[in-house]
Design a protein around this motif. Sequence first.
Motif, PDB file in Angstrom:
ATOM      1  N   HIS A 119      34.993  35.202  48.655  1.00  0.00           N
ATOM      2  CA  HIS A 119      34.663  34.207  47.642  1.00  0.00           C
ATOM      3  C   HIS A 119      35.826  33.249  47.448  1.00  0.00           C
ATOM      4  O   HIS A 119      36.938  33.466  47.948  1.00  0.00           O
ATOM      5  CB  HIS A 119      34.301  34.880  46.302  1.00  0.00           C
ATOM      6  CG  HIS A 119      35.433  35.581  45.620  1.00  0.00           C
ATOM      7  ND1 HIS A 119      35.815  36.869  45.933  1.00  0.00           N
ATOM      8  CD2 HIS A 119      36.285  35.192  44.624  1.00  0.00           C
ATOM      9  CE1 HIS A 119      36.821  37.252  45.161  1.00  0.00           C
ATOM     10  NE2 HIS A 119      37.147  36.235  44.364  1.00  0.00           N
ATOM     11  N   TRP A 120      35.567  32.175  46.700  1.00  0.00           N
ATOM     12  CA  TRP A 120      36.586  31.202  46.312  1.00  0.00           C
ATOM     13  C   TRP A 120      36.946  31.436  44.855  1.00  0.00           C
ATOM     14  O   TRP A 120      36.062  31.629  44.022  1.00  0.00           O
ATOM     15  CB  TRP A 120      36.074  29.772  46.485  1.00  0.00           C
ATOM     16  CG  TRP A 120      35.649  29.419  47.882  1.00  0.00           C
ATOM     17  CD1 TRP A 120      34.373  29.318  48.350  1.00  0.00           C
ATOM     18  CD2 TRP A 120      36.511  29.111  48.985  1.00  0.00           C
ATOM     19  NE1 TRP A 120      34.370  28.968  49.679  1.00  0.00           N
ATOM     20  CE2 TRP A 120      35.679  28.831  50.096  1.00  0.00           C
ATOM     21  CE3 TRP A 120      37.892  29.042  49.144  1.00  0.00           C
ATOM     22  CZ2 TRP A 120      36.184  28.490  51.346  1.00  0.00           C
ATOM     23  CZ3 TRP A 120      38.403  28.692  50.398  1.00  0.00           C
ATOM     24  CH2 TRP A 120      37.560  28.424  51.480  1.00  0.00           C
ATOM     25  N   HIS A 121      38.232  31.407  44.563  1.00  0.00           N
ATOM     26  CA  HIS A 121      38.712  31.607  43.198  1.00  0.00           C
ATOM     27  C   HIS A 121      39.322  30.291  42.723  1.00  0.00           C
ATOM     28  O   HIS A 121      40.366  29.865  43.222  1.00  0.00           O
ATOM     29  CB  HIS A 121      39.750  32.725  43.169  1.00  0.00           C
ATOM     30  CG  HIS A 121      40.105  33.186  41.792  1.00  0.00           C
ATOM     31  ND1 HIS A 121      41.131  34.091  41.545  1.00  0.00           N
ATOM     32  CD2 HIS A 121      39.591  32.882  40.567  1.00  0.00           C
ATOM     33  CE1 HIS A 121      41.205  34.318  40.242  1.00  0.00           C
ATOM     34  NE2 HIS A 121      40.301  33.588  39.644  1.00  0.00           N
ATOM     35  N   TYR A 122      38.671  29.659  41.748  1.00  0.00           N
ATOM     36  CA  TYR A 122      39.104  28.362  41.216  1.00  0.00           C
ATOM     37  C   TYR A 122      39.933  28.589  39.940  1.00  0.00           C
ATOM     38  O   TYR A 122      39.527  29.349  39.064  1.00  0.00           O
ATOM     39  CB  TYR A 122      37.901  27.493  40.873  1.00  0.00           C
ATOM     40  CG  TYR A 122      37.047  27.113  42.071  1.00  0.00           C
ATOM     41  CD1 TYR A 122      37.149  25.853  42.656  1.00  0.00           C
ATOM     42  CD2 TYR A 122      36.135  28.007  42.611  1.00  0.00           C
ATOM     43  CE1 TYR A 122      36.368  25.497  43.748  1.00  0.00           C
ATOM     44  CE2 TYR A 122      35.350  27.669  43.709  1.00  0.00           C
ATOM     45  CZ  TYR A 122      35.471  26.406  44.272  1.00  0.00           C
ATOM     46  OH  TYR A 122      34.692  26.068  45.356  1.00  0.00           O
ATOM     47  N   THR A 153      38.704  29.605  34.844  1.00  0.00           N
ATOM     48  CA  THR A 153      38.626  29.993  36.248  1.00  0.00           C
ATOM     49  C   THR A 153      37.162  30.250  36.595  1.00  0.00           C
ATOM     50  O   THR A 153      36.309  30.360  35.712  1.00  0.00           O
ATOM     51  CB  THR A 153      39.451  31.266  36.548  1.00  0.00           C
ATOM     52  OG1 THR A 153      38.794  32.412  36.005  1.00  0.00           O
ATOM     53  CG2 THR A 153      40.857  31.161  35.971  1.00  0.00           C
ATOM     54  N   ARG A 155      34.736  32.126  40.111  1.00  0.00           N
ATOM     55  CA  ARG A 155      34.691  32.710  41.459  1.00  0.00           C
ATOM     56  C   ARG A 155      33.300  32.465  42.050  1.00  0.00           C
ATOM     57  O   ARG A 155      32.291  32.824  41.424  1.00  0.00           O
ATOM     58  CB  ARG A 155      34.978  34.216  41.403  1.00  0.00           C
ATOM     59  CG  ARG A 155      36.356  34.574  40.853  1.00  0.00           C
ATOM     60  CD  ARG A 155      36.482  36.087  40.662  1.00  0.00           C
ATOM     61  NE  ARG A 155      37.696  36.437  39.941  1.00  0.00           N
ATOM     62  CZ  ARG A 155      38.837  36.790  40.541  1.00  0.00           C
ATOM     63  NH1 ARG A 155      38.896  36.849  41.858  1.00  0.00           N
ATOM     64  NH2 ARG A 155      39.905  37.101  39.824  1.00  0.00           N
ATOM     65  N   ASP A 218      39.606  36.787  32.939  1.00  0.00           N
ATOM     66  CA  ASP A 218      39.704  36.877  34.394  1.00  0.00           C
ATOM     67  C   ASP A 218      40.250  38.253  34.769  1.00  0.00           C
ATOM     68  O   ASP A 218      41.287  38.680  34.247  1.00  0.00           O
ATOM     69  CB  ASP A 218      40.632  35.779  34.932  1.00  0.00           C
ATOM     70  CG  ASP A 218      40.577  35.671  36.447  1.00  0.00           C
ATOM     71  OD1 ASP A 218      41.055  36.602  37.116  1.00  0.00           O
ATOM     72  OD2 ASP A 218      40.068  34.664  36.962  1.00  0.00           O
ATOM     73  N   GLN A 235      37.346  33.353  32.709  1.00  0.00           N
ATOM     74  CA  GLN A 235      36.499  33.142  33.878  1.00  0.00           C
ATOM     75  C   GLN A 235      35.047  32.892  33.473  1.00  0.00           C
ATOM     76  O   GLN A 235      34.494  33.608  32.630  1.00  0.00           O
ATOM     77  CB  GLN A 235      36.576  34.360  34.789  1.00  0.00           C
ATOM     78  CG  GLN A 235      35.701  34.284  36.035  1.00  0.00           C
ATOM     79  CD  GLN A 235      35.958  35.450  36.959  1.00  0.00           C
ATOM     80  OE1 GLN A 235      37.099  35.813  37.234  1.00  0.00           O
ATOM     81  NE2 GLN A 235      34.883  36.049  37.457  1.00  0.00           N
ATOM     82  N   VAL A 267      32.028  37.739  40.470  1.00  0.00           N
ATOM     83  CA  VAL A 267      31.734  36.635  41.379  1.00  0.00           C
ATOM     84  C   VAL A 267      30.357  36.053  41.054  1.00  0.00           C
ATOM     85  O   VAL A 267      29.395  36.788  40.821  1.00  0.00           O
ATOM     86  CB  VAL A 267      31.777  37.122  42.847  1.00  0.00           C
ATOM     87  CG1 VAL A 267      31.233  36.070  43.791  1.00  0.00           C
ATOM     88  CG2 VAL A 267      33.194  37.491  43.226  1.00  0.00           C
TER      89      VAL A 267
END
Length: 301
Positions: A119-122, A153, A155, A218, A235, A267
Amino acid sequence: AAQASQLEDVLYQDTILATNFVHNPDFVEGVRAQVVEKDYSPAWQHDRVEDVSREELLAYFTPRAFEAGAGWAAVTAAATSVYPDQEEPLRFENAQSYEDGGDPLDQVSVYSVTEPVPHWHYVGYGLTDVFDSGISSIEESGTRLSGFGYEFTMRIADDQAGTSQAVPPAWPPAMLQLLAHQVVESGEAFVHGSLIMTPNPLVQGVDTPLTCLLFVTDPSLPTVLTDSGEVRFLQAIGISTEEAQSIGMAGLEKFLEVYSRLYPLGVTVLDRPDLMDNEELVGHLIAPADYEPEAGEEISA
């Protein structure tokens, strides 16, 4: 302004003044007293106008140098502690500051994660005092917070995350900017367990049951302490309307227990099924908060 010869000069000076006003701790304190907590008892830095020095007054007419400071470094350090091999992550940068008409977040960094699921974690920069302006707030417990006290954040699941040619989607930074606008412009405080419910899918044009955002601490980024106060990470998780309603029945922690077994680290998976369409899961999600599964009982999607 009386000495300025052109309209452009007047507007430039007004911009400098307005920028310095919003970065002054008294501005944050005034918003807290009048808008957020509404106790109408601001604790100003000075008790009398006569106590304001000439140097402080002239400083309002001095353009600010927007340089990343210890507050910015603290956000970066929190992420680097989790992703030490990604010191130069992908970035969505804000070309224009919020004071000049841009978005509130100066940057959203993106980290590629492969475990436990790709996954991408912003991670956003901008709701805390990233420029060391001395902006802080005090929550009810008395804890001093940097700026609003947290950065957003998110995901997003992606099987390609971590591969050499993978590109993170651009809609999550845009969504975090919309959330940041709501925080800055309304003074609304988000906390662990906050919910936003909308009648539309999170992403237009995507077939997804997710219409709501659930905010939780998060699970991997640590709270950090700066000179302006604590910096936390909140998050956003995409969930369905029915799932949001189930939280009121089973409780937040029970929902997160079920969700995290299926989707680790909270996620967001756009193309997943609604958990409430699964009869096996419904018993867990609408059970009373004190419900305990039997030994060996498993949860599956």
